[in-house]
Design a protein around this motif. Sequence first.
Motif, PDB file in Angstrom:
ATOM      1  N   VAL A   1      47.769  23.369  23.809  1.00  0.00           N
ATOM      2  CA  VAL A   1      48.955  24.214  23.630  1.00  0.00           C
ATOM      3  C   VAL A   1      49.306  24.912  24.930  1.00  0.00           C
ATOM      4  CG1 VAL A   1      48.559  24.631  21.169  1.00  0.00           C
ATOM      5  CG2 VAL A   1      47.594  26.205  22.863  1.00  0.00           C
ATOM      6  N   GLU A   2      50.583  25.208  25.064  1.00  0.00           N
ATOM      7  CA  GLU A   2      51.082  26.064  26.135  1.00  0.00           C
ATOM      8  C   GLU A   2      51.455  27.403  25.509  1.00  0.00           C
ATOM      9  OE1 GLU A   2      54.388  23.983  27.720  1.00  0.00           O
ATOM     10  OE2 GLU A   2      53.167  22.539  28.851  1.00  0.00           O
TER      11      GLU A   2
ATOM     12  N   ALA B   1      43.701  41.854  28.891  1.00  0.00           N
ATOM     13  CA  ALA B   1      43.916  41.319  27.551  1.00  0.00           C
ATOM     14  C   ALA B   1      45.326  40.784  27.377  1.00  0.00           C
ATOM     15  CB  ALA B   1      43.628  42.390  26.505  1.00  0.00           C
ATOM     16  N   LEU B   2      45.423  39.813  26.499  1.00  0.00           N
ATOM     17  CA  LEU B   2      46.692  39.226  26.064  1.00  0.00           C
ATOM     18  C   LEU B   2      46.582  39.071  24.558  1.00  0.00           C
ATOM     19  CD1 LEU B   2      49.417  37.749  26.752  1.00  0.00           C
ATOM     20  CD2 LEU B   2      48.069  35.643  26.845  1.00  0.00           C
ATOM     21  N   THR B   3      47.526  39.628  23.817  1.00  0.00           N
ATOM     22  CA  THR B   3      47.422  39.652  22.362  1.00  0.00           C
ATOM     23  C   THR B   3      48.515  38.825  21.700  1.00  0.00           C
ATOM     24  OG1 THR B   3      46.474  41.882  22.462  1.00  0.00           O
ATOM     25  CG2 THR B   3      47.310  41.141  20.332  1.00  0.00           C
ATOM     26  N   GLU B   4      48.088  37.836  20.907  1.00  0.00           N
ATOM     27  CA  GLU B   4      48.963  37.023  20.062  1.00  0.00           C
ATOM     28  C   GLU B   4      50.170  36.489  20.833  1.00  0.00           C
ATOM     29  OE1 GLU B   4      49.780  39.361  16.538  1.00  0.00           O
ATOM     30  OE2 GLU B   4      47.859  38.758  15.672  1.00  0.00           O
ATOM     31  N   ALA B   5      49.878  35.754  21.886  1.00  0.00           N
ATOM     32  CA  ALA B   5      50.945  35.132  22.680  1.00  0.00           C
ATOM     33  C   ALA B   5      51.465  33.888  21.956  1.00  0.00           C
ATOM     34  CB  ALA B   5      50.413  34.753  24.052  1.00  0.00           C
ATOM     35  N   PRO B   6      52.774  33.737  21.805  1.00  0.00           N
ATOM     36  CA  PRO B   6      53.337  32.545  21.143  1.00  0.00           C
ATOM     37  C   PRO B   6      52.894  31.270  21.848  1.00  0.00           C
ATOM     38  CG  PRO B   6      55.007  34.247  21.437  1.00  0.00           C
ATOM     39  CD  PRO B   6      53.818  34.695  22.214  1.00  0.00           C
ATOM     40  N   ALA B   7      52.566  30.246  21.052  1.00  0.00           N
ATOM     41  CA  ALA B   7      52.043  28.992  21.608  1.00  0.00           C
ATOM     42  C   ALA B   7      52.735  27.795  20.961  1.00  0.00           C
ATOM     43  CB  ALA B   7      50.531  28.902  21.386  1.00  0.00           C
TER      44      ALA B   7
ATOM     45  N   GLU C   1      55.439  24.892  16.849  1.00  0.00           N
ATOM     46  CA  GLU C   1      54.827  26.221  16.985  1.00  0.00           C
ATOM     47  C   GLU C   1      53.439  26.209  16.368  1.00  0.00           C
ATOM     48  OE1 GLU C   1      55.740  30.929  15.904  1.00  0.00           O
ATOM     49  OE2 GLU C   1      57.143  29.345  15.309  1.00  0.00           O
ATOM     50  N   MET C   2      52.454  26.626  17.135  1.00  0.00           N
ATOM     51  CA  MET C   2      51.071  26.721  16.671  1.00  0.00           C
ATOM     52  C   MET C   2      50.688  28.197  16.541  1.00  0.00           C
ATOM     53  SD  MET C   2      50.421  23.475  16.420  1.00  0.00           S
ATOM     54  CE  MET C   2      48.638  23.219  16.305  1.00  0.00           C
TER      55      MET C   2
END
Length: 472
Positions: free
Chosen positions: A338-339, A353-359, A378-379
């Motif tokens: 995934v990207e 930190a990175l929280t719930e980034a769209p993939a 979308e994943m």
Amino acid sequence: MPTRPVRTFAVALLAALLGALLPATAAQAGTVQGGRLDWGIKSSFQSYVTGPVAKGGFKLKSGAATVGGSLFRFHSAAGSYDPGSGTFEASYSGGVSFQGHQKPDGVHELDMTISRPTVKISGGKGTLYVDVSSKAKDSGAVTDQSQVAFASLGVGGINMKGGAGPLSLTNIPATLTAEGAKAFAGYYGAGTQLDPVSLTADVKAAPVAAPAPSAPAAQPSATAQTPQAPGAFADAAVDWGVRRTFREYVTGSVGQGGWTLAEGAQDGGALFRFPQGKGSFDGAKSTLDAAFAGTVRFTGAHLDLTLGRMSVKVENGKGILSADVTTGGATKNAVPLVEFDAAGLKTEGKLAALTEAPATLTEGGSQAFNSMYKAGTEMDPVSLAVALDSTARLPALPDLGSTASPAPAAPAAASPSAGSAPAAKAEESSDTGLFIALAVAVLVLAGGGAFLAVRKRRTAAAASPAPTDAPR
């Protein structure tokens, strides 16, 4: 007076008996830490949102998960419970966003998020509070409200007293309140039956205060920073649930399967954590190159897929999550799955930190899933955490508690009960037996004391003449 020593002895012995027996049965107030709440909000609303009219869907937030056909699972209960009064309060983490009726410009007329449900029970009454962000269906005005008294809970038939953790309440009836109706953007009126609520809660007894310890001798600090090589970090983890509908397919009637974790991977309910990250991080440039431990293997009807040796690369605000993919007995290494949008990767103190980034799925990811999903699908979102030194702590996984999942019963089922709270009659019977035994002991002691006292009096009477006015 001769009877005083005897009475004193009897009272002292009674106190000793009470001290030895009663603390074993007395319940202490404690904190709630860990547990889950399963609630469908309103299943007909779900069907409306995802149906042919609204043509929408829902997204899970902050570690919330799905359970069964129409339940949302909220996690990490925190609060308090007093078994003496039966007072219970617990707040659960996670949320779900509903969107539907999309306009040509991409804006949704229906847009509502429900999160952080909190259950409060006291005096035979219960209330469910939630955070609500909703768009009114008539004006489109958006309202954000915190801890709205959303639903009244039918807990009148539940004995909440005397329980010991973990607690489990199943199929509690829920009715929309007037406040809840307003927060529900006017879709339902006050008094509407909502889906029943089931919950669990781990209860930890309040610690007994200990005497202050004397000042210890100076010791080397256990939290001293571990020297890191330039660009290196102490620890890291990546959280990813793959895809909600894929997990539901695997465990559903078609897939008839499940998943197993190995080599350190952890299950957080709606996500998998791949820990023990090693690599390099540049905070100034927001770049990351890391490899992680853990594997997850999905098996079922016509399915055997293993993802392992996860790795993440972040550069120029973009991220790629890769893994070794094993299917059909063959393994492909470092397949980009995934990207994701990594622009939100930020450093605060000793944690990046990175929280719930769209993939979205890559072409290689599509092939890994045997073209079940097309590239661009979308994943589940990706979350990252990087501990820059040994004193930093990674975010905790969702805490689902220690009890087995409560099985939601049909709405017409009998009234719910507190799973670990004893029935009132049994409680009364047990206490009655204890106090009868104590009473008998006291009577025996008192009787023995009276006998000794009378005997002493008679001995004294025989030794000296009785007064003339002594009773006969």
